[in-house]
Design a protein around this motif. Sequence first.
Motif, mmCIF file in Angstrom:
data_model
loop_
_atom_site.group_PDB
_atom_site.id
_atom_site.type_symbol
_atom_site.label_atom_id
_atom_site.label_comp_id
_atom_site.label_asym_id
_atom_site.label_seq_id
_atom_site.Cartn_x
_atom_site.Cartn_y
_atom_site.Cartn_z
ATOM 1 N N TYR A 50 46.968 36.854 41.618
ATOM 2 C CA TYR A 50 45.860 37.786 41.865
ATOM 3 C C TYR A 50 45.243 37.540 43.241
ATOM 4 O O TYR A 50 44.862 36.420 43.575
ATOM 5 C CB TYR A 50 44.813 37.588 40.777
ATOM 6 N N ILE A 51 45.118 38.623 44.035
ATOM 7 C CA ILE A 51 44.406 38.593 45.311
ATOM 8 C C ILE A 51 43.294 39.624 45.215
ATOM 9 O O ILE A 51 43.541 40.826 45.128
ATOM 10 C CB ILE A 51 45.333 38.915 46.498
ATOM 11 N N GLY A 52 42.051 39.187 45.211
ATOM 12 C CA GLY A 52 40.921 40.066 44.952
ATOM 13 C C GLY A 52 40.557 40.975 46.108
ATOM 14 O O GLY A 52 41.067 40.858 47.225
ATOM 15 N N TYR A 88 48.628 41.645 41.521
ATOM 16 C CA TYR A 88 47.453 42.445 41.894
ATOM 17 C C TYR A 88 47.065 42.160 43.339
ATOM 18 O O TYR A 88 46.839 41.002 43.715
ATOM 19 C CB TYR A 88 46.295 42.101 40.957
ATOM 20 N N ILE A 89 46.982 43.217 44.143
ATOM 21 C CA ILE A 89 46.453 43.141 45.507
ATOM 22 C C ILE A 89 45.275 44.096 45.565
ATOM 23 O O ILE A 89 45.422 45.305 45.411
ATOM 24 C CB ILE A 89 47.513 43.519 46.562
ATOM 25 N N THR A 140 49.525 46.528 40.914
ATOM 26 C CA THR A 140 48.342 47.232 41.411
ATOM 27 C C THR A 140 48.178 47.009 42.900
ATOM 28 O O THR A 140 48.163 45.865 43.369
ATOM 29 C CB THR A 140 47.074 46.738 40.683
ATOM 30 N N LEU A 141 48.042 48.125 43.632
ATOM 31 C CA LEU A 141 47.695 48.091 45.050
ATOM 32 C C LEU A 141 46.350 48.782 45.209
ATOM 33 O O LEU A 141 46.204 49.961 44.895
ATOM 34 C CB LEU A 141 48.749 48.819 45.887
ATOM 35 N N GLY A 142 45.355 48.073 45.682
ATOM 36 C CA GLY A 142 44.034 48.652 45.862
ATOM 37 C C GLY A 142 43.978 49.578 47.058
ATOM 38 O O GLY A 142 44.905 49.659 47.866
ATOM 39 N N ASN A 152 46.311 57.511 48.028
ATOM 40 C CA ASN A 152 45.469 56.344 47.799
ATOM 41 C C ASN A 152 44.360 56.235 48.841
ATOM 42 O O ASN A 152 44.531 56.642 50.000
ATOM 43 C CB ASN A 152 46.339 55.083 47.855
ATOM 44 N N GLY A 153 43.228 55.704 48.434
ATOM 45 C CA GLY A 153 42.151 55.471 49.375
ATOM 46 C C GLY A 153 42.600 54.599 50.527
ATOM 47 O O GLY A 153 43.293 53.601 50.327
#
Length: 635
Positions: free
Chosen positions: A201-203, A224-225, A247-249, A306-307
């Motif tokens: 996990y990378i927040g 998770y990125i 997940t890519l933020g 994506n944003g």
Amino acid sequence: MKKIVLSFTVLAFITANAQTNFKVGDITYKVKNATQVEINKYEGKATTVAIPATVEHGGVSYDVKSIGAEAFKWTSVENVTVPASVDSIKELAFYYTKLKSVTFAEGLKYIGNRAFGACKITTLDIPGSVEVIDDNAFFTAGELLEITFHEGLKKIGNAAFYHSPKLTKLVFPNSLEHIGRTAFHQCSAVETIQFPANLLYIGDGAFGRCKKLTAVSLPSTVTYIGDEAFMKCGLLTSFTIPKNTETLGFSFIAMTSVQTLSVEPGSKHFHIVDGAVYDTKNKMLYVIPMKGTTTFKVKEGCIGINGGAAWGSELQSITFPKSLIAIGKYAFESTALTNIDLPESLTFIDEQAFADTKLKNVIVPENVIYMADGVFAQCKDLVSATLPSSIVAVYNHAFAYSSQLATLTCLGSKAPTIKSYGDEYDSPFYKIKAKAVLNVPKGCSHDYKVHGWGAYFTIKEMANGVLIPKNTDPADGSTVSGRQPLKFTINFDEPITVVKANPNVTLRRDNVLFANSFTPDQSWVTVLSSDKKSLTLWASDYDSFTQDYKFEDDHAYFIVIPAGVVKNAAGDLNERIVIKLLGATLADVKAPTTKTGSKTVVARYNIQGQKINAPQPGINIVKYSDGTTQKILIK
């Protein structure tokens, strides 16, 4: 005799525990149990403190097990040695001290929230016994030059090392699985990072603004990125998505120098198309290269961007597909886009999506409902914009600082709501061109004035007004259930003529912002009544019969008829018409009731008719086991 001895033992225990705090030297201790104490407060003036492993009081020897909350806060201590007996250092323990060095021993397991926040520590050696470094533990410890982590550490919390601008290198132990939100944000001197082999996990913003970071090599284990994870790491030139990432933020590499994107072989979630990252079904465009890409065509079939997908990139021109539904926040902010052709399929543009671009003219398509916060803010070349009749609200900063905006055209008969704001600079139209003109349909200026638009514009009416329907069949809010023919009638008070014989009518399920749920085999067809005052639209199948559609009880449906399908003798066109239909279960909702008794909740719905699994903020419609329903406001 045994009873007397027992009584004295109980009395001694009660007496010993009646005093929970005691002081030895400059330190006050708090008794935790018969053998352990916690440091409660340090009141000395010494700059060097060696915390004892044991302390005696009243003939009892105690192990010093923890350093309590705020124990050394605001003191002048500069050097501290922590013994092996201490297993936890609690929140704010050394917050805002003059601490320059701290020595930990094996045995420490936990470092709490802001425990060493704003200290002057220059080097850290975290023992392997520490499993968790909690949120903000070393927040703004600005003198940190070096951190040594050891195997055993599992989690680094949110903002744990936020703004440590003198760190140059990070080497993480392979045991580390979780790096929290903004954990190393604004560590602006970090040049290299050795990521752990088992990282998951990378927040959000974890390594944002690490502007000297030149390369990132993530292990395959990362799932998770987060949002803005590596944003503004300006020297990054390439980025590889690990194969297990799910997940890519948004904006995760926005405003970098990434020119080459890749996905590790074996990924089940992402792949590369035309140099950009999409999900494997090509429904979502996640990111394009920040450098070297000036023209880009989004793949047909893509429904979302994506944003931050292109935030700060060199993009100058983009082609959107007819399938596109939503554009995320900051998607094209700070690019050199000069022109956009937004598709009719688009229903949602998130905040600041096109802020700080070089757009000159904007036409928002008619299925968009909101002008989000800052969506076209600071577009200094923007001269004109057109808003469709579907727009119901304009949010703060929507066109703020777009200093050349001289003409805005609103096509709706009803003025969109201007969302309230406190300060003038939060206005949707702050700092637009002086004496800007607002064009509205004929006969509609009064409504725009009543809703406050005259405070920003000189309002002028156009040559034509809006053709308003008398009613629809079925009426808005009608019940619908099971398989029904797709046939709808719109009635007017005057004769009309058809402008679009085969309009792009859409049927949307659950939310008017969602994708079209139905496409006829042939097309949507229009038929005028004999008196020309009614228009019937129906879906034609391959045999030119009316197609059916199965309406489900637990859903809401929206029939959307586009603007400009018919006109009257004066040339006034209809605006966008929406007919909301409720499935039978939703339509059974009755007036609110407060009596619950032994009833149980069997289903929940939001105000749009969507089924939800848990209470959500806003109005919830709750259905009970006895068949009754209740509207509940969840704050």
